[in-house]
Design an enzyme around this catalytic site. Structure first.
Site, PDB file in Angstrom:
ATOM      1  N   GLY A 249      22.178  -0.766  12.361  1.00  0.00           N
ATOM      2  CA  GLY A 249      21.332  -1.260  13.443  1.00  0.00           C
ATOM      3  C   GLY A 249      19.938  -1.614  12.947  1.00  0.00           C
TER       4      GLY A 249
ATOM      5  N   SER B  83       0.830  -1.209   0.000  1.00  0.00           N
ATOM      6  CA  SER B  83       0.000   0.000   0.000  1.00  0.00           C
ATOM      7  C   SER B  83       0.868   1.264   0.000  1.00  0.00           C
ATOM      8  CB  SER B  83      -0.971   0.007   1.180  1.00  0.00           C
ATOM      9  OG  SER B  83      -0.298   0.178   2.403  1.00  0.00           O
TER      10      SER B  83
ATOM     11  N   MET C  64      10.627  -6.742   5.214  1.00  0.00           N
ATOM     12  CA  MET C  64      10.726  -7.336   6.546  1.00  0.00           C
ATOM     13  C   MET C  64      12.043  -8.069   6.793  1.00  0.00           C
ATOM     14  SD  MET C  64       8.024  -6.029   7.666  1.00  0.00           S
ATOM     15  CE  MET C  64       7.763  -6.754   9.292  1.00  0.00           C
TER      16      MET C  64
ATOM     17  N   ILE D 262      16.324  -7.597   7.505  1.00  0.00           N
ATOM     18  CA  ILE D 262      17.292  -6.631   8.009  1.00  0.00           C
ATOM     19  C   ILE D 262      18.398  -6.434   6.971  1.00  0.00           C
ATOM     20  CG2 ILE D 262      18.993  -6.201   9.816  1.00  0.00           C
ATOM     21  CD1 ILE D 262      16.994  -7.897  11.638  1.00  0.00           C
TER      22      ILE D 262
ATOM     23  N   ASP E 297      20.792   2.477   8.895  1.00  0.00           N
ATOM     24  CA  ASP E 297      22.195   2.212   9.217  1.00  0.00           C
ATOM     25  C   ASP E 297      22.323   0.738   9.601  1.00  0.00           C
ATOM     26  OD1 ASP E 297      21.285   1.948  11.804  1.00  0.00           O
ATOM     27  OD2 ASP E 297      22.145   3.836  12.522  1.00  0.00           O
TER      28      ASP E 297
ATOM     29  N   ALA F 274      -1.510   7.547   7.794  1.00  0.00           N
ATOM     30  CA  ALA F 274      -0.454   8.541   8.043  1.00  0.00           C
ATOM     31  C   ALA F 274       0.772   8.254   7.177  1.00  0.00           C
ATOM     32  CB  ALA F 274      -0.077   8.543   9.526  1.00  0.00           C
TER      33      ALA F 274
ATOM     34  N   ASN G  13      13.822   3.941   5.371  1.00  0.00           N
ATOM     35  CA  ASN G  13      12.911   2.931   5.909  1.00  0.00           C
ATOM     36  C   ASN G  13      11.705   3.612   6.543  1.00  0.00           C
ATOM     37  OD1 ASN G  13      12.040   0.295   6.635  1.00  0.00           O
ATOM     38  ND2 ASN G  13      12.742   0.661   8.724  1.00  0.00           N
TER      39      ASN G  13
ATOM     40  N   HIS H  60       8.850   2.801   9.425  1.00  0.00           N
ATOM     41  CA  HIS H  60       8.630   1.890  10.559  1.00  0.00           C
ATOM     42  C   HIS H  60       7.361   2.290  11.303  1.00  0.00           C
ATOM     43  CE1 HIS H  60       9.727  -0.985  13.631  1.00  0.00           C
ATOM     44  NE2 HIS H  60       9.395  -0.076  14.533  1.00  0.00           N
TER      45      HIS H  60
HETATM   46  C1  GAR Z   1       3.907  -0.535   6.900  1.00  0.00           C
HETATM   47  O1  GAR Z   1       2.963  -0.261   7.895  1.00  0.00           O
HETATM   48  C2  GAR Z   1       5.307  -0.319   7.413  1.00  0.00           C
HETATM   49  O2  GAR Z   1       5.376   0.670   8.397  1.00  0.00           O
HETATM   50  C3  GAR Z   1       5.631  -1.659   7.987  1.00  0.00           C
HETATM   51  O3  GAR Z   1       5.030  -2.587   7.122  1.00  0.00           O
HETATM   52  C4  GAR Z   1       3.867  -2.013   6.551  1.00  0.00           C
HETATM   53  C5  GAR Z   1       3.899  -2.265   5.065  1.00  0.00           C
HETATM   54  O4  GAR Z   1       2.650  -2.052   4.510  1.00  0.00           O
HETATM   55  N1  GAR Z   1       7.039  -1.846   8.053  1.00  0.00           N
HETATM   56  C6  GAR Z   1       7.655  -2.588   8.958  1.00  0.00           C
HETATM   57  O5  GAR Z   1       7.073  -3.186   9.822  1.00  0.00           O
HETATM   58  C7  GAR Z   1       9.151  -2.627   8.807  1.00  0.00           C
HETATM   59  N2  GAR Z   1       9.744  -3.343   9.900  1.00  0.00           N
HETATM   60  P1  GAR Z   1       2.458  -2.030   2.928  1.00  0.00           P
HETATM   61  O6  GAR Z   1       3.074  -3.309   2.370  1.00  0.00           O
HETATM   62  O7  GAR Z   1       0.971  -1.994   2.728  1.00  0.00           O
HETATM   63  O8  GAR Z   1       3.148  -0.806   2.412  1.00  0.00           O
END
Ligand code: GAR
Length: 201
Positions: free
Chosen positions: A155, A22, A102, A104, A153, A185, A119, A121
Site C-alpha cells: 500500500g 538530510s 518519492m 511508490i 508493504d 525529529a 520508510n 513519512h
Molecule cells: C522527509 O521529510 C521525509 O519524511 C519525506 O521527505 C523528506 C526528505 O528529506 N518523505 C516523504 O515525503 C515520503 N513520501 P531529506 O531528503 O532531506 O531527507
C-alpha cells in the site's frame, strides 16, 4: 570500528532518496560516530540532481542515479525498479531505507526485500498518507504533526508502524516552520529506529 566483527551481522543498508538527503546525512553521521552499527553500502536516487547524491559523495558512499522513466508523478518504471533491485541484491544489501524517496515501491523490489524496507513519512500515520502532509495538517487545524517510520508493504504509507515522533503546531507556524520541526525529529528518530530494527534482525 570494523563492522564485520560487530554484534549485528545483517547490517548492510542502502538508502533511496529523491531530495536533499538530510536524513541520509543524519544516518551517515550516526554511523560515523558509532551510534548506529550499520554500513551504508549504496545510495540510489531517481533524480540526477538530488542533494542526496552529493551527501553520498561527501561521505564516500557509492551512489547511482536510476532513471525512473517518464511515468506519472510517484510512478517508477518496471525497468528502473528491476535495475534498483538488481543493484541492491548484487551489493548484498540487507535493509533498504527510504529517505525522501518519492516513488511508490512495488515488485520486484518489495518481494526481494519483504519486511526489510523502511520508510520515513512526514505525518502521524494513518493521518495524511501521500503528499503535502504538513499543509493538510495546518489546514485541518491540527495541534501536532510529526513523522512515522514504518515497514513498507504494497500500500501507500500503510505498512507496520515502528515509531512515531510528534512535534507541536503553534500559532504562527507555517508549512516551512512545521517542516523544519519534523525534519529535526526525523534526524533523531530514523538512525535510532534503523539501529533497533537491524539489531532485532
Ligand atoms: C522527509 O521529510 C521525509 O519524511 C519525506 O521527505 C523528506 C526528505 O528529506 N518523505 C516523504 O515525503 C515520503 N513520501 P531529506 O531528503 O532531506 O531527507
Amino acid at each position: 570500528m570494523n563492522h564485520h566483527t560487530g554484534a549485528s551481522l545483517q547490517n548492510r543498508i542502502a538508502i533511496l532518496g529523491s531530495g536533499r538527503g538530510s536524513n541520509a546525512r543524519a544516518i551517515l553521521e550516526a554511523v560515523a560516530c558509532g551510534q548506529l552499527s550499520a554500513e551504508v553500502a549504496l545510495i540510489i536516487s531517481d533524480r540526477h540532481d538530488a542533494g542526496i547524491l552529493e551527501v553520498a559523495a561527501a561521505f564516500g558512499v557509492p551512489s547511482s542515479f536510476v532513471d525512473p522513466g517518464d511515468g506519472k508523478r510517484g510512478r517508477i518504471s518496471d525497468e528502473a525498479l528491476q535495475q534498483i533491485t538488481d543493484q541492491l541484491l548484487s551489493d548484498g544489501v540487507d535493509w533498504v531505507v527510504l529517505a525522501g524517496f518519492m516513488k511508490i515501491v512495488r515488485n520486484p523490489l518489495l518481494r526481494a526485500f519483504d519486511g526489510r524496507i523502511l520508510n520515513l513519512h512526514p505525518s502521524l500515520l494513518p493521518k495524511y498518507p501521500g503528499l503535502n502532509t504538513v499543509k493538510r495538517a495546518l489546514e485541518a487545524g491540527d495541534a501536532e504533526a510529526g513523522c512515522t517510520i514504518h515497514l513498507v508493504d504494497s500500500g501507500v504509507d500503510t505498512g507496520k508502524i515502528l515509531h512515531q515522533a510528534r512535534v507541536p503546531i503553534v500559532s504562527g507556524d507555517t508549512v516551512e516552520s512545521v517542516t523544519a520541526k519534523i525534519h529535526a525529529a526525523e534526524h533523531l528518530a530514523y538512525p535510532m529506529v534503523i539501529g533497533r530494527v537491524i539489531q532485532q534482525g
